[in-house]
Motif scaffolding. Structure first.
Motif, PDB file in Angstrom:
ATOM      1  N   VAL A 121      -5.056  -6.401  -1.294  1.00 59.67           N
ATOM      2  CA  VAL A 121      -4.300  -5.153  -1.384  1.00 59.67           C
ATOM      3  C   VAL A 121      -3.343  -5.198  -2.590  1.00 59.67           C
ATOM      4  O   VAL A 121      -3.104  -4.177  -3.252  1.00 59.67           O
ATOM      5  N   GLY A 122      -2.868  -6.400  -2.929  1.00 62.59           N
ATOM      6  CA  GLY A 122      -2.019  -6.537  -4.119  1.00 62.59           C
ATOM      7  C   GLY A 122      -2.774  -6.158  -5.379  1.00 62.59           C
ATOM      8  O   GLY A 122      -2.241  -5.467  -6.252  1.00 62.59           O
ATOM      9  N   VAL A 123      -4.017  -6.599  -5.455  1.00 58.87           N
ATOM     10  CA  VAL A 123      -4.843  -6.237  -6.617  1.00 58.87           C
ATOM     11  C   VAL A 123      -5.210  -4.746  -6.547  1.00 58.87           C
ATOM     12  O   VAL A 123      -5.144  -4.031  -7.556  1.00 58.87           O
ATOM     13  N   ALA A 124      -5.542  -4.285  -5.357  1.00 57.95           N
ATOM     14  CA  ALA A 124      -5.947  -2.871  -5.212  1.00 57.95           C
ATOM     15  C   ALA A 124      -4.844  -1.931  -5.703  1.00 57.95           C
ATOM     16  O   ALA A 124      -5.127  -0.855  -6.218  1.00 57.95           O
ATOM     17  N   TRP A 125      -3.573  -2.350  -5.546  1.00 60.08           N
ATOM     18  CA  TRP A 125      -2.460  -1.473  -5.938  1.00 60.08           C
ATOM     19  C   TRP A 125      -1.744  -1.938  -7.207  1.00 60.08           C
ATOM     20  O   TRP A 125      -0.624  -1.486  -7.490  1.00 60.08           O
ATOM     21  N   ASN A 126      -2.384  -2.818  -7.972  1.00 62.85           N
ATOM     22  CA  ASN A 126      -1.865  -3.183  -9.303  1.00 62.85           C
ATOM     23  C   ASN A 126      -0.444  -3.745  -9.252  1.00 62.85           C
ATOM     24  O   ASN A 126       0.439  -3.344 -10.011  1.00 62.85           O
ATOM     25  N   ILE A 127      -0.246  -4.685  -8.324  1.00 63.37           N
ATOM     26  CA  ILE A 127       1.069  -5.317  -8.165  1.00 63.37           C
ATOM     27  C   ILE A 127       1.088  -6.624  -8.966  1.00 63.37           C
ATOM     28  O   ILE A 127       0.165  -7.431  -8.828  1.00 63.37           O
ATOM     29  N   PRO A 128       2.104  -6.876  -9.774  1.00 66.92           N
ATOM     30  CA  PRO A 128       2.193  -8.193 -10.401  1.00 66.92           C
ATOM     31  C   PRO A 128       2.318  -9.269  -9.318  1.00 66.92           C
ATOM     32  O   PRO A 128       3.185  -9.169  -8.443  1.00 66.92           O
ATOM     33  N   MET A 129       1.423 -10.245  -9.378  1.00 74.44           N
ATOM     34  CA  MET A 129       1.337 -11.226  -8.296  1.00 74.44           C
ATOM     35  C   MET A 129       1.242 -12.623  -8.883  1.00 74.44           C
ATOM     36  O   MET A 129       0.417 -12.870  -9.753  1.00 74.44           O
ATOM     37  N   ALA A 188       0.829  -1.215   0.000  1.00 70.13           N
ATOM     38  CA  ALA A 188       0.000   0.000   0.000  1.00 70.13           C
ATOM     39  C   ALA A 188       0.865   1.268   0.000  1.00 70.13           C
ATOM     40  O   ALA A 188       0.487   2.296  -0.561  1.00 70.13           O
ATOM     41  N   GLU A 189       2.043   1.176   0.607  1.00 67.95           N
ATOM     42  CA  GLU A 189       2.955   2.341   0.669  1.00 67.95           C
ATOM     43  C   GLU A 189       3.828   2.438  -0.584  1.00 67.95           C
ATOM     44  O   GLU A 189       4.656   3.330  -0.695  1.00 67.95           O
ATOM     45  N   GLY A 190       3.690   1.478  -1.500  1.00 67.72           N
ATOM     46  CA  GLY A 190       4.487   1.513  -2.737  1.00 67.72           C
ATOM     47  C   GLY A 190       5.899   0.984  -2.552  1.00 67.72           C
ATOM     48  O   GLY A 190       6.808   1.325  -3.316  1.00 67.72           O
ATOM     49  N   ASP A 191       6.114   0.144  -1.549  1.00 65.47           N
ATOM     50  CA  ASP A 191       7.467  -0.341  -1.256  1.00 65.47           C
ATOM     51  C   ASP A 191       7.738  -1.772  -1.728  1.00 65.47           C
ATOM     52  O   ASP A 191       8.809  -2.315  -1.449  1.00 65.47           O
ATOM     53  N   ILE A 192       6.759  -2.394  -2.375  1.00 63.83           N
ATOM     54  CA  ILE A 192       6.955  -3.728  -2.965  1.00 63.83           C
ATOM     55  C   ILE A 192       6.497  -3.649  -4.421  1.00 63.83           C
ATOM     56  O   ILE A 192       5.440  -3.092  -4.714  1.00 63.83           O
ATOM     57  N   ASP A 193       7.312  -4.212  -5.331  1.00 61.77           N
ATOM     58  CA  ASP A 193       6.983  -4.129  -6.763  1.00 61.77           C
ATOM     59  C   ASP A 193       6.300  -5.383  -7.290  1.00 61.77           C
ATOM     60  O   ASP A 193       5.515  -5.309  -8.243  1.00 61.77           O
ATOM     61  N   VAL A 194       6.674  -6.531  -6.730  1.00 63.97           N
ATOM     62  CA  VAL A 194       6.200  -7.820  -7.240  1.00 63.97           C
ATOM     63  C   VAL A 194       5.982  -8.738  -6.047  1.00 63.97           C
ATOM     64  O   VAL A 194       6.745  -8.686  -5.083  1.00 63.97           O
ATOM     65  N   MET A 195       4.940  -9.585  -6.114  1.00 65.58           N
ATOM     66  CA  MET A 195       4.773 -10.558  -5.030  1.00 65.58           C
ATOM     67  C   MET A 195       4.613 -11.963  -5.601  1.00 65.58           C
ATOM     68  O   MET A 195       3.828 -12.194  -6.517  1.00 65.58           O
ATOM     69  N   PRO A 251      -4.119 -23.991  -1.418  1.00 63.37           N
ATOM     70  CA  PRO A 251      -5.555 -24.118  -1.673  1.00 63.37           C
ATOM     71  C   PRO A 251      -6.191 -25.310  -0.953  1.00 63.37           C
ATOM     72  O   PRO A 251      -7.406 -25.485  -1.008  1.00 63.37           O
ATOM     73  N   MET A 252      -5.380 -26.134  -0.283  1.00 63.14           N
ATOM     74  CA  MET A 252      -5.892 -27.389   0.289  1.00 63.14           C
ATOM     75  C   MET A 252      -5.942 -27.427   1.812  1.00 63.14           C
ATOM     76  O   MET A 252      -6.457 -28.374   2.390  1.00 63.14           O
ATOM     77  N   HIS A 253      -5.342 -26.442   2.466  1.00 63.23           N
ATOM     78  CA  HIS A 253      -5.356 -26.440   3.933  1.00 63.23           C
ATOM     79  C   HIS A 253      -5.812 -25.076   4.438  1.00 63.23           C
ATOM     80  O   HIS A 253      -5.320 -24.044   3.975  1.00 63.23           O
ATOM     81  N   ALA A 254      -6.729 -25.122   5.409  1.00 63.94           N
ATOM     82  CA  ALA A 254      -7.217 -23.867   5.991  1.00 63.94           C
ATOM     83  C   ALA A 254      -6.097 -23.224   6.806  1.00 63.94           C
ATOM     84  O   ALA A 254      -5.282 -23.916   7.420  1.00 63.94           O
ATOM     85  N   GLN A 255      -6.048 -21.926   6.784  1.00 60.64           N
ATOM     86  CA  GLN A 255      -5.025 -21.183   7.531  1.00 60.64           C
ATOM     87  C   GLN A 255      -5.681 -20.448   8.698  1.00 60.64           C
ATOM     88  O   GLN A 255      -6.760 -19.874   8.534  1.00 60.64           O
ATOM     89  N   PRO A 256      -5.011 -20.441   9.844  1.00 56.64           N
ATOM     90  CA  PRO A 256      -5.605 -19.721  10.986  1.00 56.64           C
ATOM     91  C   PRO A 256      -5.743 -18.229  10.707  1.00 56.64           C
ATOM     92  O   PRO A 256      -6.594 -17.550  11.273  1.00 56.64           O
ATOM     93  N   HIS A 257      -4.874 -17.726   9.808  1.00 57.09           N
ATOM     94  CA  HIS A 257      -4.881 -16.286   9.515  1.00 57.09           C
ATOM     95  C   HIS A 257      -5.455 -16.038   8.111  1.00 57.09           C
ATOM     96  O   HIS A 257      -4.953 -15.200   7.361  1.00 57.09           O
ATOM     97  N   ASP A 258      -6.511 -16.775   7.799  1.00 53.39           N
ATOM     98  CA  ASP A 258      -7.131 -16.651   6.482  1.00 53.39           C
ATOM     99  C   ASP A 258      -7.513 -15.203   6.140  1.00 53.39           C
ATOM    100  O   ASP A 258      -7.375 -14.758   4.996  1.00 53.39           O
ATOM    101  N   SER A 259      -7.971 -14.484   7.163  1.00 54.76           N
ATOM    102  CA  SER A 259      -8.376 -13.093   6.903  1.00 54.76           C
ATOM    103  C   SER A 259      -7.171 -12.253   6.460  1.00 54.76           C
ATOM    104  O   SER A 259      -7.287 -11.381   5.596  1.00 54.76           O
ATOM    105  N   ASP A 260      -5.991 -12.554   7.030  1.00 57.93           N
ATOM    106  CA  ASP A 260      -4.787 -11.796   6.649  1.00 57.93           C
ATOM    107  C   ASP A 260      -4.359 -12.149   5.218  1.00 57.93           C
ATOM    108  O   ASP A 260      -3.911 -11.286   4.457  1.00 57.93           O
ATOM    109  N   VAL A 261      -4.486 -13.441   4.882  1.00 56.95           N
ATOM    110  CA  VAL A 261      -4.124 -13.897   3.535  1.00 56.95           C
ATOM    111  C   VAL A 261      -5.005 -13.177   2.511  1.00 56.95           C
ATOM    112  O   VAL A 261      -4.525 -12.619   1.515  1.00 56.95           O
ATOM    113  N   LYS A 262      -6.289 -13.183   2.792  1.00 53.88           N
ATOM    114  CA  LYS A 262      -7.249 -12.547   1.896  1.00 53.88           C
ATOM    115  C   LYS A 262      -6.942 -11.047   1.761  1.00 53.88           C
ATOM    116  O   LYS A 262      -6.983 -10.481   0.663  1.00 53.88           O
ATOM    117  N   ALA A 263      -6.625 -10.434   2.881  1.00 53.69           N
ATOM    118  CA  ALA A 263      -6.330  -8.992   2.872  1.00 53.69           C
ATOM    119  C   ALA A 263      -5.083  -8.709   2.037  1.00 53.69           C
ATOM    120  O   ALA A 263      -5.041  -7.731   1.281  1.00 53.69           O
TER     121      ALA A 263
END
Ligand SMILES: O=C(CO)COP(=O)(O)O
Length: 155
Positions: A107-115, A78-85, A91-103
């Motif tokens: 945010v990568g899509v929101a800021w047009n980052i190649p992912m 969001a701060e423009g400090d990462i160019d690519v992720m 896709p096969m195991h639930a993560q305890p921090h699923d909300s963070d993964v989704k976020a």
């Protein structure tokens, strides 16, 4: 008006993998070693440790993903400090921090980052001529959103 910025020749790449995907990412990193070491590497804690051991180069390690590392990378995007992720999420195991993964993905899509979220896409990104040249990227325009009228706003 379209706002752009120039991504430098050397990119700031965030690398992240869930536990069942770490072996895949390490394998991919080995395969792309020569190219990767010409860029600045960032990673969530455990992924970063594995990449450092694999490549023998320093990786800027953030907190472990479930402990806030995904959010730290999201904040850098969001701060423009990462160019690519490169994020091999599981896709096969639930993560305890699923909300963070989704976020983070959002945010990568929101800021047009190649992912890349899988190896094939990661290969396409790494072999793109833009990876070792400057690239003029579009910064999404959120001015309309930021100046939207808010109902019940005090006069
Ligand atoms: O959980 C992660 C991404 O969501 C990755 O975190 P680690 O690299 O610390 O395992």
């Amino acid at each position: 008006m379209v706002t752009t910025k120039i991504l430098k020749k050397s990119k700031r790449i965030a690398l992240v993998a869930h536990d069942h995907k770490k072996a895949d990412l390490v394998d991919w990193v080995k395969f792309n070693e020569a190219k990767l070491i010409t860029h600045d590497l960032y990673a969530t804690g455990t992924t970063g440790k594995l990449i450092e051991e694999t490549l023998g180069v320093p990786v800027k390690r953030l907190l472990s993903g479930p402990l806030g590392g995904d959010q730290q990378i999201g904040s850098m995007i969001a701060e423009g400090d990462i160019d690519v992720m490169i994020f091999f999420w599981d896709p096969m195991h639930a993560q305890p921090h699923d909300s963070d993964v989704k976020a983070l993905l959002r945010v990568g899509v929101a800021w047009n980052i190649p992912m890349a979220c899988d190896r094939a896409t990661a290969d396409f990104i790494m072999t793109s001529p833009y990876m070792d040249s400057e690239y003029e990227t579009i910064i999404p325009d959120y001015s309309e959103y930021l100046t939207r009228p808010i109902e019940d706003e005090p006069a």
